[in-house]
Design a protein around this motif. Structure first.
Motif, PDB file in Angstrom:
ATOM      1  N   GLU A   1       0.804  -1.255   0.088  1.00 55.76           N
ATOM      2  CA  GLU A   1      -0.051  -0.114   0.122  1.00 55.76           C
ATOM      3  C   GLU A   1       0.819   1.234  -0.087  1.00 55.76           C
ATOM      4  O   GLU A   1       0.340   2.141  -0.794  1.00 55.76           O
TER       5      GLU A   1
ATOM      6  N   ALA B   1       2.471   1.607  -3.327  1.00 59.29           N
ATOM      7  CA  ALA B   1       1.670   2.319  -4.393  1.00 59.29           C
ATOM      8  C   ALA B   1       1.285   3.563  -4.315  1.00 59.29           C
ATOM      9  O   ALA B   1       1.086   4.380  -5.220  1.00 59.29           O
ATOM     10  N   ALA B   2       1.259   3.913  -2.893  1.00 60.69           N
ATOM     11  CA  ALA B   2       1.197   5.603  -2.751  1.00 60.69           C
ATOM     12  C   ALA B   2       2.400   6.315  -3.325  1.00 60.69           C
ATOM     13  O   ALA B   2       1.969   7.360  -3.591  1.00 60.69           O
TER      14      ALA B   2
ATOM     15  N   PRO C   1      -4.249   4.187  -3.499  1.00 58.26           N
ATOM     16  CA  PRO C   1      -3.334   2.820  -3.494  1.00 58.26           C
ATOM     17  C   PRO C   1      -4.279   1.727  -3.548  1.00 58.26           C
ATOM     18  O   PRO C   1      -5.184   1.740  -2.627  1.00 58.26           O
TER      19      PRO C   1
END
Length: 393
Positions: free
Chosen positions: A27, A30-31, A347
C-alpha cells in the motif's frame, strides 16, 4: 571526481534495499508510485515516517546530535535514490526538510528541545506561510502584518497556495513587523499553531481536481513572541537559509523510475512513433546529466559547504526535467490520458481503470507539476541568482 561506489557504499545500499523490501508495504509503495505531486497525503506519508523514525532513518540530513543519522553525503544520496526507486512515499517536506533545519540553525535551546522531537516523530505536521496574493516570486513584498503587543504579535492578512494547510497543526510564516523598513529588512519568521483563534483555511482545488492548496486568513491572530525564529526584522535571513534546503534537496532517481514506466508504455506499442522514441532518448540523456550534477554538488557538500547557487541550478534542472517527462507520459498514453479517474489514484484501488493502470495518474501529475517551475522560487528567479552569484552579472 570518482563516481564509483566504494565497498562500504555498496554494503550500505544493500542494507537499505533489504530494509525497504521488509518494511515498505504494498500500500505504501503504491502510494509513492501513484503520487500526483511531491506532496503525499498524510494517511500514507506519516505511517512511513513512523517506520523510518523507529529505525532512526527519518532525518538523514540532520546532525546526529538532533536525531539525524550521521551519514555522509553519499549515504544520504544512496538512501534517497533507493527509496525513490522502490516507490516509497515521500515524507512531508515542510517539517523535516525545511523548518527543521532552520530551527537547528536559528532556534533557541528551548525551541530545539520542543519542536525537533515532534518533527521527527510526525506529531507536528507543518505548512509554509510564504506566498500572498501580491507576493509570490517577489516574496519580499509580502504584507501580512504582525504588530507587537506585549509578549505577542497580532497578525492580520492572508497567505495563499499554502500546501496541506488543511492537514497541518503548525505553520512557519513570514510576517511584516516593520512596514517602514526596506522590504527585506522588515520581515520576521514566526512559528505558530494552526488552531489559534482567528485563523481560517479555505480550500483551493487544483487544475487536476485535487485539494492540495489553500488560502489562509488571519484576523487578529495572537502569536507568542516565543515562536519567533531568529531576530525580529531578520526573518529574510532565515527564509533564504530555508530556501537553500527546499531547492537543493532530493534525487533524480524518482524521475528516472517514472521515465522507465513511460518508456515501457511507448515500447509496448509495436509501431511507436519514431519522434516519441527520440524524445525518450533525449530526456534519458538529461536524466543522466542531472545525476552527474547531483554528484558534483555532493562533492561540494562533502567539504562542508552549503548548497548555495548550486541549489538553484538543481531546482531548475529537476523541475524542467520533471515537466518534460510528464509531457512524454501524456503523449505516450494518447487518448487514455483524457479520462478523469480520481478513485483510481488511491493505492490498492480495485476499481476498473481505463488505460494502463500503472500510468493512471499521468494527467494529474502533468497538471500539478506545471507549478514545479514556480514554487520554491520561480526558475526565472533561479537563473537570476545563478547569473549574479556564479557569473557575476
Amino acid at each position: 571526481m570518482d563516481l564509483e561506489l566504494t565497498p562500504a557504499d555498496i554494503e550500505f545500499r544493500d542494507e537499505v534495499r533489504a530494509f525497504l523490501a521488509d518494511k515498505l508495504t504494498p500500500e505504501l509503495s503504491a502510494a509513492g508510485r501513484l503520487a500526483t505531486s511531491v506532496f503525499i497525503e498524510p494517511e500514507y506519508s506519516l505511517p512511513w515516517q513512523r517506520i523510518l523514525h523507529a529505525r532512526g532513518w527519518v532525518a538523514p540530513h540532520w546532525p546526529k546530535a538532533y536525531g539525524g543519522t550521521g551519514w555522509d553525503e553519499m549515504k544520504r544520496y544512496i538512501f534517497a535514490s533507493e527509496c525513490a526507486r522502490a516507490g516509497a512515499p515521500g515524507l512531508a517536506p515542510m517539517g523535516l526538510g525545511m523548518v527543521g533545519p532552520c530551527i537547528i540553525g536559528y532556534g533557541t535551546p528551548e525551541q530545539k528541545a520542543y519542536y525537533l522531537p515532534r518533527i521527527l516523530s510526525g506529531e507536528d505536521y507543518w505548512c509554509q506561510g510564504y506566498s500572498e496574493p501580491g507576493a509570490g516570486s517577489d516574496l519580499a513584498s509580502l504584507q501580512l502584518r504582525a504588530e507587537s503587543d506585549g509578549d505577542d504579535y497580532i497578525l492580520n492578512g492572508t497567505k495563499i497556495w499554502t500546501t496541506h494547510a488543511h492537514h497541518a497543526n503548525k505553520m512557519f510564516c513570514l510576517v511584516r513587523t516593520d512596514p517602514a523598513a526596506k522590504p527585506q529588512s522588515g520581515i520576521t519568521f514566526l512559528l505558530l499553531d494552526m488552531d489559534t483563534p482567528g485563523i481560517k483555511v479555505d480550500p483551493i482545488i487544483t487544475l487536476a481536481g485535487e485539494h492540495e492548496l489553500n488560502q489562509v486568513f488571519f484576523d487578529d491572530v495572537r502569536v507568542p513572541k516565543s515562536g519567533r525564529l531568529g531576530k525580529e526584522n531578520d526573518g529574510w535571513s532565515v527564509a533564504k537559509y530555508l530556501l537553500e534546503f527546499e531547492r537543493g534537496s532530493g534525487s533524480s532517481a524518482g524521475l528516472e523510475a517514472l521515465l522507465k514506466r513511460y518508456h515501457a508504455q511507448v515500447m509496448s506499442n509495436g509501431d511507436a512513433e519514431p519522434g516519441l522514441i527520440r524524445r525518450l532518448g533525449d530526456v534519458a540523456i538529461r536524466v543522466e546529466a542531472t545525476k552527474m550534477t547531483e554528484q558534483r554538488v555532493l562533492a561540494d557538500l562533502s567539504s562542508g559547504q552549503p548548497p548555495g547557487p548550486a541549489a538553484s541550478m538543481l531546482k531548475i534542472q529537476r523541475t524542467e526535467l520533471m515537466q518534460a517527462i510528464d509531457t512524454l507520459g501524456i503523449d505516450a498514453l494518447g487518448s487514455y490520458a483524457a479520462p478523469f479517474q480520481p478513485d483510481a489514484w488511491r493505492p490498492c484501488s480495485n476499481g476498473e481503470v481505463i488505460g494502463p493502470k500503472s500510468l493512471v495518474t499521468a494527467t494529474a501529475r502533468y497538471l500539478n507539476n506545471r507549478a514545479g517551475s514556480i514554487y520554491g522560487g520561480s526558475n526565472e528567479v533561479q537563473r537570476n541568482i545563478i547569473a549574479k552569484m556564479v557569473l557575476g552579472l
